[in-house]
Design an enzyme around this catalytic site. Structure first.
Site, mmCIF file in Angstrom:
data_model
loop_
_atom_site.group_PDB
_atom_site.id
_atom_site.type_symbol
_atom_site.label_atom_id
_atom_site.label_comp_id
_atom_site.label_asym_id
_atom_site.label_seq_id
_atom_site.Cartn_x
_atom_site.Cartn_y
_atom_site.Cartn_z
ATOM 1 N N SER A 23 23.390 -10.496 -0.269
ATOM 2 C CA SER A 23 23.347 -9.369 0.681
ATOM 3 C C SER A 23 23.804 -8.051 0.081
ATOM 4 O O SER A 23 23.553 -6.989 0.664
ATOM 5 C CB SER A 23 24.226 -9.688 1.896
ATOM 6 O OG SER A 23 23.754 -10.858 2.505
ATOM 7 N N ASP A 34 16.116 -8.046 15.998
ATOM 8 C CA ASP A 34 16.505 -9.195 15.177
ATOM 9 C C ASP A 34 16.754 -10.389 16.078
ATOM 10 O O ASP A 34 17.705 -10.417 16.843
ATOM 11 C CB ASP A 34 17.761 -8.836 14.380
ATOM 12 C CG ASP A 34 18.237 -9.997 13.530
ATOM 13 O OD1 ASP A 34 17.662 -11.105 13.617
ATOM 14 O OD2 ASP A 34 19.201 -9.783 12.755
ATOM 15 N N HIS A 83 20.772 -10.272 15.617
ATOM 16 C CA HIS A 83 21.622 -9.116 15.901
ATOM 17 C C HIS A 83 21.019 -8.202 16.952
ATOM 18 O O HIS A 83 21.501 -7.100 17.173
ATOM 19 C CB HIS A 83 21.876 -8.329 14.605
ATOM 20 C CG HIS A 83 22.532 -9.168 13.545
ATOM 21 N ND1 HIS A 83 23.891 -9.284 13.423
ATOM 22 C CD2 HIS A 83 22.005 -9.956 12.566
ATOM 23 C CE1 HIS A 83 24.186 -10.085 12.401
ATOM 24 N NE2 HIS A 83 23.031 -10.517 11.869
#
Lengths: 366, 612
Positions: free
Chosen positions: B334, B358, B379
């Site tokens: 990430s 998301d 999310h």
């Protein structure tokens, strides 16, 4: 001529030229030896005694009439052969060679005496023979020369035996050995070289000859002596490094500096100039000998003076050629310079005989 | 009459023959004089040199190796003197009685006595010194000094040993020295026009050469120049007189950019876990901290380690010799997301207002394959800033999906991926920046769209070293303009890299920084736990490298039973914000959580640097 008559008158037999030049040479020898022995006073004092004794010996030996030597030459020869044989049995061994007789105060090297006695005997032997020498006499004398030389060779002392061989051959040659005989013998000699190589030379002697052909093949082994000697001579240059300044001689690079390789020390420390001065004294003596031989009173004297002077000449040549590296290393001293009582005295003896031959003139020449 | 004629011809014959021999020898003598002349006059120079060579012997004098300092002048590697007991064998006639005399004040082991006896005669012959005992203690030195007058041929002399003051801290950065083989020695000496020969050593372990790290890279400067002592010798090689001494020139000291304190903090924080820390000064690209863990003692390597102990290190599963900081390859995971975001902005694929929904995963339209995020339910509606803060995978999957892979790869190489960005690192690895061509060549497979999607979250083929991650971190911190890395302060040779962009402006950079600050500061940030550890505002991006792909958390729980299957923990960070001075990268193998495992290490190193 006037001087000879003068000395005749006074009853003393003396050659100024030879006496003075040999004395100068001997003194120079002492100076060189002091450096070559790394300033060893004992060596030089010992050598000085030999020089003084030698000069006296030379003077005494030059007094008797040549006939004395002619008549007693056989006794001299037999005496020296006995000494040689004695050496083989009770001689002192040094470095694997039995060349010396220990007399207590002096170690005598009999091969140095026989190298004088043989040519004198041959001259006396050929004195009353018809010339040119008959084949029979040629073989008798040749056999004698070879037998005597061989006694010395088995000690082993290749250098001196070689000198004895050539000294005898000189006398034969001067007496008039036929050219045909010389030619044939030479041919046989060349053909038998491989045989001599295989049967008469010790392994170390063969190695020395091989080394000469290519000293760089083994610079730290058997080529060491020749390589270091050449460096010593070459690095002397024209003027030399100076007395006692030769690094090759004093840092032990050069072998046998007091005896065989003393010329390299001289060349290193006194350069080409020193070499030329030394050689001119030798040449002066040799030319004087030539003059004396040509003017000798009879055949015995001619052959003796001729033979002994060529012996002297050859010894010088062999020594110089060896240290310069154009012939193999054979034990050969530089006359009047190298350390060593016997060889020194043998040359005083030879020159005493030469002076005797040259200074005794018969009123009526035969 | 006949008689007279005969005698006349005989005499003439004798004359001719004698003169013949004389002339023959005259020729020989002429040749002899010619030979002497050529030796002494024509070849004089050659023989003069040969004679000089014969009588002189050169002995090399080892130079002192340069000292290595940290950026504050603390000594890292020093030459530590040790004292040796030495005798002069030439002046000693009875070795054994001398040894028993010495034993009255200084203890000698059987080995030392045997060594002395074995070498005595040779050293005596050559007039050299003989070392009886090395590493004398202060007590032994004192005992000897007061009784010195009794031992005229005995003395104590100094020899160095090369010692790292912090043997475990700098093993992979500064490296170590070792002895040298014949060939290596020849190389070193021939570079100074010398030949291998007898040497007067300043170091107890003889010739030294830098084997790894800075000791190797800067070997030439550190090494210095050998001196010479010229002796007159005789034919046996015996020293007679010292003629001349040309002093050795000591090696140059090196002032590194390494920071001892930061190094200590990083090393202690890693606490022998497998991992690495790299910290740099943003202003000049100077490396401040470079740690690979676990480590090993360089002094042990330099000063001799038993074969057993060495093998133990070599076969250790944690591979202490391996330089994880410069050679370990890890997926950025990430941490790559800010770079992907920048690319999206650059190419106008997105802006800061752009959002996606998301839902927890991304479906690849081509084959319906599912790419999951770390939070099962996703999310929700999310923009770039929050996608960085919360580390939304779905956002970056879908962004990467929209990119042209060749353009993306080229863009990533600006950030230091796939290339060497260090001037004086010891064999730095270039990591791997994959491309369709690379994949075809190595895997014999074409590039799938899925590969591009994976690239968007730093998984898959892309891999980088902690050193490259630190560069990437610095790149983000410095807004694209920074020097190549170097271990040396104010290195004049470093290249400044300037990021060329048409579309990224200062506002974009500011927002990227804000997003990365949010990773720690924002309540939704993935590294929120670090908030209380730090004393300054720090920007960061954490990452968790999946080593084994799992569908559910339950699956992961099963595979994590084996430690080697656990995720790697990664974090890049820089601060203090808003004007960052330092950047750092941390990797902890199988550490599982970038934020809470790698994060504290990064914060501790940054704290230490910022406080200074």
């Amino acid at each position: 001529m006037k001087k000879i008559i003068d000395s005749l008158k006074s009853g003393i037999y003396f050659d100024h030229y030879l006496f003075i030049s040999i004395t100068i040479l001997s003194l120079m020898g002492l100076v060189f030896l002091y450096s070559a022995s790394d300033g060893n006073a004992t060596t030089v004092i010992k050598q000085s005694f030999f020089v003084i004794f030698g000069l006296i010996l030379m003077f005494i030996v030059s007094q008797p009439d040549p006939d004395f030597y002619k008549n007693n030459s056989l006794i001299f020869l037999i005496f020296s052969i006995i000494l040689i044989l004695l050496t083989l049995f009770v001689g002192k061994e040094v470095n694997g060679a039995t060349r010396w007789l220990d007399l207590g105060f002096f170690t005598l090297q009999p091969s140095e005496i026989i190298k004088i006695a043989l040519p004198v005997f041959l001259a006396a032997y050929l004195y009353d023979k018809t010339l040119p020498i008959s084949l029979l006499n040629t073989f008798i004398t040749l056999a004698l020369i070879i037998v005597v030389a061989n006694f010395v060779r088995i000690q082993p002392d290749l250098g001196t035996s070689l000198v004895i061989l050539i000294a005898g051959l000189y006398v034969l040659f001067l007496a008039g050995l036929s050219w045909r005989f010389i030619g044939v013998s030479f041919g046989i000699f060349i053909l038998s070289l491989p045989f001599i190589w295989n049967n008469f030379l010790e392994p170390f002697q063969r190695q020395r000859i091989l080394t000469l052909l290519d000293p760089t093949a083994d610079p730290f082994g058997s080529g060491w002596n020749i390589t270091q000697s050449k460096i010593a001579i070459g690095s002397g240059g024209i003027q030399g490094k100076g007395y006692q300044m030769g690094s090759q001689a004093h840092l032990d690079f050069l072998p046998e500096t007091e005896t065989d390789f003393i010329f390299s020390v001289i060349a290193e420390e006194f350069g080409f100039i020193g070499v030329c001065i030394l050689l001119s004294i030798f040449f002066f003596i040799l030319l004087r000998c030539l003059y004396l031989a040509l003017n000798a009173r009879d055949r015995f004297c001619r052959l003796t003076v001729g033979g002994l002077s060529l012996l002297f000449l050859s010894t010088i040549f062999i020594n110089l050629a060896m240290v310069i590296g154009i012939i193999p290393v054979v034990g050969m001293p530089l006359p009047f310079i190298s350390k060593g009582g016997s060889s020194l005295l043998s040359f005083y003896l030879a020159f005493g005989i030469i002076i005797s031959m040259a200074t005794h003139k018969k009123l009526m020449q035969k | 009459m006949i008689d007279i004629n005969e005698r006349f011809s005989e005499k003439k014959n004798f004359f001719n023959r004698l003169i013949f021999v004389y002339i023959f020898f005259a020729c020989l003598f002429l040749y002899l004089i010619y030979k002497t002349f050529s030796l002494q006059v024509s070849s004089f120079t050659d023989y003069e040199i040969a004679s000089l060579k014969n009588k002189t012997r050169e002995v090399l004098i080892q130079p002192r190796r340069g000292i290595i300092y940290d950026r504050n002048g603390e000594i890292i590697v020093n030459n530590v003197p040790s004292y040796n007991l030495i005798i002069n064998p030439s002046a000693i006639y009875d070795l054994n009685s001398t040894l028993s005399d010495i034993k009255k004040i200084i203890d000698l082991s059987d080995l030392e006595i045997k060594n002395a006896q074995d070498n005595f005669s040779l050293k005596k012959k050559l007039n050299r010194e003989l070392i009886l005992k090395t590493n004398l203690t202060n007590e032994e030195i004192a005992k000897f000094e007061v009784r010195k007058y009794r031992y005229p041929n005995l003395f104590i002399a100094e020899r160095y040993s090369r010692e790292n003051m912090y043997p475990y801290l700098f093993s992979h950065s500064v490296g170590y020295v070792g002895s040298i083989n014949e060939e290596g020695l020849q190389d070193i000496l021939s570079s100074q026009d010398l030949k291998p020969r007898e040497t007067i050593f300043k170091y107890s372990n003889g010739y030294l050469k830098g084997k790894t790290g800075l000791e190797n890279i800067y070997d030439k400067q550190l090494r210095g120049f050998f001196g010479k002592r010229i002796y007159e010798v005789d034919a046996n090689g015996r020293f007679l007189e010292e003629k001349e001494t040309i002093d050795s020139i000591d090696g140059k000291d090196i002032y590194t950019s390494l920071d001892l304190k930061a190094q200590q903090v990083a090393y202690n924080e890693l606490n022998n876990r497998r991992g690495a820390v790299v910290a740099v000064n943003l202003e000049n690209g100077a490396i401040l901290s470079y740690v690979s863990s676990p480590s090993f003692s360089v002094n042990d390597i330099t000063n001799g380690l038993s074969q057993n102990e060495f093998n133990k290190l070599l076969n250790d599963n944690d591979k202490p010799f391996f330089d994880r900081a410069g050679q370990g390859r890890y997926s950025p995971a990430s941490t790559i997301k800010p770079a992907i975001g920048l690319f999206g902005l650059e190419k106008d694929l997105i802006d800061w207002q752009y959002t996606i929904d998301d839902i927890g995963f991304f479906v690849l339209p081509e084959d319906g394959r599912i790419y999951r995020g770390w939070r099962k339910d996703g999310h929700g509606i999310i923009n770039l800033q929050d996608a960085i803060i919360e580390s939304s995978n779905t956002f970056f999957f879908s962004l990467a999906y929209q990119t042209e892979v060749s353009e993306l790869i080229e863009y990533l190489s600006n950030f230091g991926f796939g290339k060497n960005i260090c001037l004086d690192c010891f064999y730095p690895d270039k990591g791997l920046l994959p491309s369709p061509t690379w994949k075809m060549n190595t895997h014999n497979f074409g590039w799938f769209k899925g590969d591009t999607v994976n690239l968007g979250v730093g998984q898959g083929y892309l891999s980088a070293t902690p050193l490259q991650l630190a560069y990437y971190s610095s790149f983000l911190a410095n807004k694209g303009s920074l020097n190549n890395f170097s271990f040396v302060q104010n290195n004049k040779d470093v290249i400044r890299n300037n990021f060329i962009t048409n579309n990224i402006n200062d506002v974009d950079w500011k927002k990227i920084h804000e997003s990365m600050i949010g990773v720690i500061e924002d309540p939704k940030g993935t590294a929120g736990r670090l908030k209380n550890l730090k004393e300054y505002i720090i920007a960061a991006k954490s990452g968790t490298v999946e080593l084994v792909s799992t569908e559910t958390k339950e699956d992961y729980k099963i595979i994590r039973e084996i430690e080697g299957n656990r995720d790697h923990a990664i974090i890049i960070a820089f601060g203090p914000m808003p004007n960052p001075k330092y950047a750092v990268s941390v990797v902890i193998e199988n550490g599982e959580s970038g934020g809470s495992v790698a994060g504290p290490v990064a914060i501790a190193v940054l704290n230490s640097l910022i406080k200074e």
